[in-house]
Design a protein around this motif. Structure first.
Motif, PDB file in Angstrom:
ATOM      1  N   ASN A  58      45.879  77.351  60.930  1.00 47.51           N
ATOM      2  CA  ASN A  58      44.913  76.787  61.882  1.00 47.51           C
ATOM      3  C   ASN A  58      45.196  77.224  63.320  1.00 47.51           C
ATOM      4  OD1 ASN A  58      43.454  75.384  59.878  1.00 47.51           O
ATOM      5  ND2 ASN A  58      44.908  73.682  59.957  1.00 47.51           N
ATOM      6  N   GLY A  59      45.586  78.502  63.481  1.00 43.81           N
ATOM      7  CA  GLY A  59      45.796  79.066  64.812  1.00 43.81           C
ATOM      8  C   GLY A  59      47.193  78.905  65.362  1.00 43.81           C
ATOM      9  N   ALA A  60      48.109  78.363  64.583  1.00 49.10           N
ATOM     10  CA  ALA A  60      49.474  78.164  65.084  1.00 49.10           C
ATOM     11  C   ALA A  60      50.231  79.475  65.218  1.00 49.10           C
ATOM     12  CB  ALA A  60      50.242  77.208  64.164  1.00 49.10           C
ATOM     13  N   VAL A  61      49.893  80.462  64.403  1.00 45.59           N
ATOM     14  CA  VAL A  61      50.594  81.756  64.414  1.00 45.59           C
ATOM     15  C   VAL A  61      49.560  82.850  64.634  1.00 45.59           C
ATOM     16  CG1 VAL A  61      52.047  83.355  63.131  1.00 45.59           C
ATOM     17  CG2 VAL A  61      52.376  80.892  62.856  1.00 45.59           C
ATOM     18  N   ALA A  62      49.840  83.776  65.531  1.00 46.21           N
ATOM     19  CA  ALA A  62      48.950  84.908  65.788  1.00 46.21           C
ATOM     20  C   ALA A  62      49.279  86.051  64.832  1.00 46.21           C
ATOM     21  CB  ALA A  62      49.083  85.368  67.235  1.00 46.21           C
ATOM     22  N   LEU A  63      48.247  86.747  64.404  1.00 41.08           N
ATOM     23  CA  LEU A  63      48.442  87.886  63.510  1.00 41.08           C
ATOM     24  C   LEU A  63      48.543  89.192  64.297  1.00 41.08           C
ATOM     25  CD1 LEU A  63      45.952  86.992  60.617  1.00 41.08           C
ATOM     26  CD2 LEU A  63      48.430  86.626  60.699  1.00 41.08           C
ATOM     27  N   LYS A  64      47.600  89.432  65.162  1.00 44.49           N
ATOM     28  CA  LYS A  64      47.592  90.668  65.940  1.00 44.49           C
ATOM     29  C   LYS A  64      48.735  90.665  66.951  1.00 44.49           C
ATOM     30  CE  LYS A  64      44.502  93.657  68.576  1.00 44.49           C
ATOM     31  NZ  LYS A  64      43.139  93.819  69.162  1.00 44.49           N
ATOM     32  N   ASN A  98      34.109  81.129  54.168  1.00 45.85           N
ATOM     33  CA  ASN A  98      33.841  82.166  55.156  1.00 45.85           C
ATOM     34  C   ASN A  98      35.168  82.742  55.655  1.00 45.85           C
ATOM     35  OD1 ASN A  98      34.836  80.269  57.079  1.00 45.85           O
ATOM     36  ND2 ASN A  98      32.769  79.413  57.306  1.00 45.85           N
ATOM     37  N   LYS A  99      35.074  83.800  56.431  1.00 42.11           N
ATOM     38  CA  LYS A  99      36.281  84.493  56.891  1.00 42.11           C
ATOM     39  C   LYS A  99      37.101  83.642  57.859  1.00 42.11           C
ATOM     40  CE  LYS A  99      34.347  89.099  56.199  1.00 42.11           C
ATOM     41  NZ  LYS A  99      34.039  90.418  56.794  1.00 42.11           N
ATOM     42  N   LYS A 100      36.434  82.759  58.581  1.00 48.10           N
ATOM     43  CA  LYS A 100      37.176  81.900  59.498  1.00 48.10           C
ATOM     44  C   LYS A 100      38.141  80.991  58.737  1.00 48.10           C
ATOM     45  CE  LYS A 100      36.595  78.511  63.195  1.00 48.10           C
ATOM     46  NZ  LYS A 100      37.580  77.594  62.584  1.00 48.10           N
TER      47      LYS A 100
END
Length: 369
Positions: free
Chosen positions: A67-73, A56-58
């Motif tokens: 696993n959420g350590a780096v933000a994209l936006k 899935n996309k998640k």
């Protein structure tokens, strides 16, 4: 004169050099200006021909962000290493290919091509896994259970296989793709067992016989012979008359009958079941993805349902409503179409034979007394 030409040449080269330098400066400025911008977001698109998603996309976002350590936006574009992110995605066993790029709105576009399993294998130790069209091993998924051809008795659990097992995987791939793209065989073949000599024995859904298939070579011809045997023999005698059906030899089908008594009711019911499977398969073939399998099935159907004819010796029948023109003795007119005289009935008047005149008896002298 030569000096003027030389000066013009130098001016021409200098002008184009200035133009080239200006273009390079503009490109560098544009790149710097773009890198100073930040990511406005991301869009993930995943492709899978079968429509069964094993990721899935998640999960994709977790790989991209650690696993959420780096933000994209909101992250600066110059801090994105797109090639490294693509390689990180491709390490996942379910991702065949990945492509990342920024569009004109600074939105990160993530294109994912997912692997498609074609068969489920069980090893001799009881372990199970999928394989795709490149014979890559894929783990079972907790999200979805794919409906695929099943093969049991695979000889090894090792990831790296020898030449014999590698050939066996290729044969499994060929047979599985044929079964998966043919609705009738997908409904009829319950599982395929791999015996000790790396040959296949198939267990059908309808009937208590075992199909000795051999290896995966000439698989399409073997399925064709088996279908002919179903149509011409088992659909009439019943599915429980034969204990084993061998199709591994070229141009022949060997059936081994059972020694026990077969109930007439069970035979009729089995014949009806296989006929229903054939009818359902014929209807589903119109929506089959594999056009080659559909054409082979239709060709086989036409061979079984229509007797061979010789078009050079037989004549088409005359329609019942067609009136056969009378034959006349008139001379054919000029420019009139020539008719085939073989379809016309000769109606010449039969001449009656002329009456035979009886000869008049000659005078007979009276006998002397």
């Amino acid at each position: 004169m030569k000096v003027n030409r030389h000066i013009r040449k130098l001016l021409f080269i200098g002008l184009w050099s200035i133009i080239g330098a200006g273009v390079v400066v503009l490109l560098v400025a544009a790149i710097r200006n773009r890198k100073d911008k930040t990511c406005a977001g991301y869009e993930i698109s995943m492709t899978n021909a079968e429509g069964q998603w094993f990721m899935n996309k998640k999960e994709v976002v977790d790989i991209l962000t650690g696993n959420g350590a780096v933000a994209l936006k909101g992250r600066s574009l110059k801090r994105f290493d797109l090639r490294s992110m693509e390689e990180r995605l491709k390490k996942n066993v379910w991702i065949r290919d990945a492509e990342l790029f920024f569009d004109n709105n600074e939105v990160l576009q993530v294109k994912i091509e997912e692997r498609e399993p074609i068969a489920r294998l069980f090893t001799v130790t009881g372990n199970s896994f999928y394989i795709d069209s490149s014979c890559e091993r894929l783990p079972l998924s907790e999200k979805v259970s794919a409906r695929l051809p099943v093969f049991t008795g695979f000889p090894t659990d090792k990831l790296r296989v020898g030449s014999a097992d590698s050939t066996l995987l290729q044969h499994i791939k060929q047979v599985s793709l044929f079964i998966g793209h043919n609705p009738f065989w997908m409904a009829q073949i319950a599982q395929t067992d791999i015996v000790t000599d790396r040959k296949f024995e198939m267990i059908p859904m309808v009937g208590n016989h075992v199909i000795e298939f051999g290896d995966g070579t000439d698989f399409d011809k073997k399925f064709g012979r088996l279908l002919q045997f179903y149509r011409m023999v088992l659909s009439k005698t019943g599915m429980d008359v034969y204990e084993r059906v061998n199709v591994q030899y070229d141009r022949q089908v060997i059936g081994v009958k059972k020694g026990g008594y077969v109930s007439r009711v069970d035979s009729v019911q089995a014949a009806r079941s296989i006929q229903n499977l054939m009818t359902a398969a014929q209807t589903a073939l119109t929506d089959s993805v594999n056009r080659q399998s559909a054409r082979a099935q239709e060709a086989l159907t036409s061979v079984n349902n229509s007797p061979a004819k010789n078009p050079t010796t037989e004549k088409p029948p005359i329609p019942a409503t067609t009136t056969v023109p009378k034959r006349t003795n008139n001379v054919t007119r000029k420019n009139s179409p020539v008719k085939d005289q073989s379809y016309e009935t000769s109606r010449k008047p039969v001449k009656k034979p002329a009456p035979v005149k009886k000869p008049q008896p000659k005078a007979v002298m009276p006998k002397k007394t």
